[in-house]
Design a protein around this motif. Sequence first.
Motif, PDB file in Angstrom:
ATOM      1  N   VAL A   1       0.855  -1.188   0.000  1.00  0.00           N
ATOM      2  CA  VAL A   1       0.000   0.000   0.000  1.00  0.00           C
ATOM      3  C   VAL A   1       0.888   1.233   0.000  1.00  0.00           C
ATOM      4  CG1 VAL A   1      -1.764   1.289   1.259  1.00  0.00           C
ATOM      5  CG2 VAL A   1      -1.792  -1.209   1.298  1.00  0.00           C
ATOM      6  N   MET A   2       0.723   2.076  -1.015  1.00  0.00           N
ATOM      7  CA  MET A   2       1.484   3.319  -1.073  1.00  0.00           C
ATOM      8  C   MET A   2       0.701   4.425  -0.375  1.00  0.00           C
ATOM      9  SD  MET A   2       4.397   2.858  -2.722  1.00  0.00           S
ATOM     10  CE  MET A   2       4.485   1.379  -1.729  1.00  0.00           C
ATOM     11  N   LEU A   3       1.412   5.278   0.331  1.00  0.00           N
ATOM     12  CA  LEU A   3       0.778   6.426   0.972  1.00  0.00           C
ATOM     13  C   LEU A   3       0.704   7.549  -0.063  1.00  0.00           C
ATOM     14  CD1 LEU A   3       2.921   5.936   4.130  1.00  0.00           C
ATOM     15  CD2 LEU A   3       0.470   5.483   3.956  1.00  0.00           C
ATOM     16  N   PRO A   4      -0.164   8.533   0.148  1.00  0.00           N
ATOM     17  CA  PRO A   4      -0.261   9.620  -0.830  1.00  0.00           C
ATOM     18  C   PRO A   4       1.087  10.327  -0.960  1.00  0.00           C
ATOM     19  CG  PRO A   4      -2.020   9.769   0.813  1.00  0.00           C
ATOM     20  CD  PRO A   4      -1.096   8.701   1.271  1.00  0.00           C
ATOM     21  N   GLY A   5       1.366  10.839  -2.153  1.00  0.00           N
ATOM     22  CA  GLY A   5       2.604  11.588  -2.367  1.00  0.00           C
ATOM     23  C   GLY A   5       3.582  10.842  -3.245  1.00  0.00           C
ATOM     24  N   SER A   6       4.815  11.345  -3.251  1.00  0.00           N
ATOM     25  CA  SER A   6       5.847  10.802  -4.135  1.00  0.00           C
ATOM     26  C   SER A   6       6.500   9.556  -3.530  1.00  0.00           C
ATOM     27  CB  SER A   6       6.917  11.870  -4.357  1.00  0.00           C
ATOM     28  OG  SER A   6       7.572  12.101  -3.128  1.00  0.00           O
ATOM     29  N   ILE A   7       7.393   8.959  -4.324  1.00  0.00           N
ATOM     30  CA  ILE A   7       8.183   7.822  -3.824  1.00  0.00           C
ATOM     31  C   ILE A   7       8.990   8.281  -2.613  1.00  0.00           C
ATOM     32  CG2 ILE A   7      10.114   6.285  -4.375  1.00  0.00           C
ATOM     33  CD1 ILE A   7       9.136   6.331  -7.304  1.00  0.00           C
ATOM     34  N   GLU A   8       9.630   9.461  -2.751  1.00  0.00           N
ATOM     35  CA  GLU A   8      10.450   9.944  -1.637  1.00  0.00           C
ATOM     36  C   GLU A   8       9.589  10.222  -0.399  1.00  0.00           C
ATOM     37  OE1 GLU A   8      13.228  13.057  -2.474  1.00  0.00           O
ATOM     38  OE2 GLU A   8      13.963  13.018  -0.414  1.00  0.00           O
ATOM     39  N   ASP A   9       8.386  10.782  -0.604  1.00  0.00           N
ATOM     40  CA  ASP A   9       7.482  11.004   0.543  1.00  0.00           C
ATOM     41  C   ASP A   9       7.232   9.682   1.255  1.00  0.00           C
ATOM     42  OD1 ASP A   9       7.173  13.695  -0.040  1.00  0.00           O
ATOM     43  OD2 ASP A   9       5.371  13.383  -1.263  1.00  0.00           O
ATOM     44  N   ASN A  10       7.018   8.617   0.463  1.00  0.00           N
ATOM     45  CA  ASN A  10       6.775   7.309   1.057  1.00  0.00           C
ATOM     46  C   ASN A  10       7.966   6.823   1.873  1.00  0.00           C
ATOM     47  OD1 ASN A  10       4.280   5.344   0.332  1.00  0.00           O
ATOM     48  ND2 ASN A  10       4.402   7.083  -1.065  1.00  0.00           N
ATOM     49  N   LEU A  11       9.166   7.039   1.324  1.00  0.00           N
ATOM     50  CA  LEU A  11      10.361   6.567   2.029  1.00  0.00           C
ATOM     51  C   LEU A  11      10.606   7.388   3.300  1.00  0.00           C
ATOM     52  CD1 LEU A  11      12.748   5.812  -0.960  1.00  0.00           C
ATOM     53  CD2 LEU A  11      11.210   4.261   0.242  1.00  0.00           C
ATOM     54  N   ARG A  12      10.218   8.666   3.248  1.00  0.00           N
ATOM     55  CA  ARG A  12      10.428   9.532   4.413  1.00  0.00           C
ATOM     56  C   ARG A  12       9.393   9.303   5.510  1.00  0.00           C
ATOM     57  NH1 ARG A  12      13.769  13.949   4.251  1.00  0.00           N
ATOM     58  NH2 ARG A  12      14.763  14.346   2.249  1.00  0.00           N
TER      59      ARG A  12
END
Length: 243
Positions: free
Chosen positions: A88-99
């Motif tokens: 499940v990805m959270l809203p936002g970019s790939i980097e937002d997800n990693l952060r």
Amino acid sequence: MRNVSKSIRDQEGQPSKRLFSNITVEITRPERIALIGASGQGKSTLLRLMALLDAPDDGELRLDGKASRETDPRQWRMEAAYVAQQAVMLPGSIEDNLRTVSVLHGTLYNQELAARLMEQLGLDYLDPGKQASDCSGGEKQRISLIRTMLLQPRILLLDEITASLDVNSARRVEELLTGWHSEEGGSYIWVTHDLEQAQRISDKVWVMSGGGLHEYPGESFFSVPIDMLAKQYIQPAEGSLPQ
Ligand SMILES: Nc1ncnc2c1ncn2[C@@H]1O[C@H](COP(=O)(O)OP(=O)(O)OP(=O)(O)O)[C@@H](O)[C@H]1O
Ligand SMILES: [Mg+2]
């Protein structure tokens, strides 16, 4: 985990079917465990219990001798982290997800580690600013693993994390995790239906069947041909699923 039992509940919240009972297992040193069993036996449920994302009906879980009841679940999940079967990805970019992980847990974001993990899993071609929701299933699955590894847990609870990946990408994930185990001394419990993968990535096998968990040393378990093991443990005859 001691004497852990779990039933499925119906719409009214009443126990309707016993999934497994009296499961007792202990990890005393860094281990590589493959968790196998037919669909619907309760493998995902067991991993979710271990990450305190679900609660057992009976029994107890301990980490470093401390009962789950006495531990802050967030702290526990930083040590024993679950990577879901459906990323499940959270809203936002790939980097937002990693952060997200560092934001949630109030820790420093380790950009160098994130970049290294992305490269090791063959994702360095992706623009970190790309919307995570636009990524392919296999990309999401690897991003979700990296997001969890950035927590630097000691135990990884891995739920069919290479199910959407091509052979080469799956091998990269295997190499990353076996390397992580030998270099960092972490343990994992890895659910897979691929017995050849189970053989590559484990020293010990946990088989879920008939409402119980059976533990085997990898060497003796895999001394039997894989197609026979598959017949016995992954595709059990009708009626052998837990009642
Ligand atoms: N929240 C829930 N409510 C009702 N039933 C559930 C719930 N979660 C799981 N189950 C049921 O519990 C059983 C075990 O599910 P689980 O996902 O743990 O199996 P699994 O061994 O991981 O299967 P698979 O190999 O298909 O992933 C299934 O019959 C499932 O439908
Ligand atoms: Mg599952």
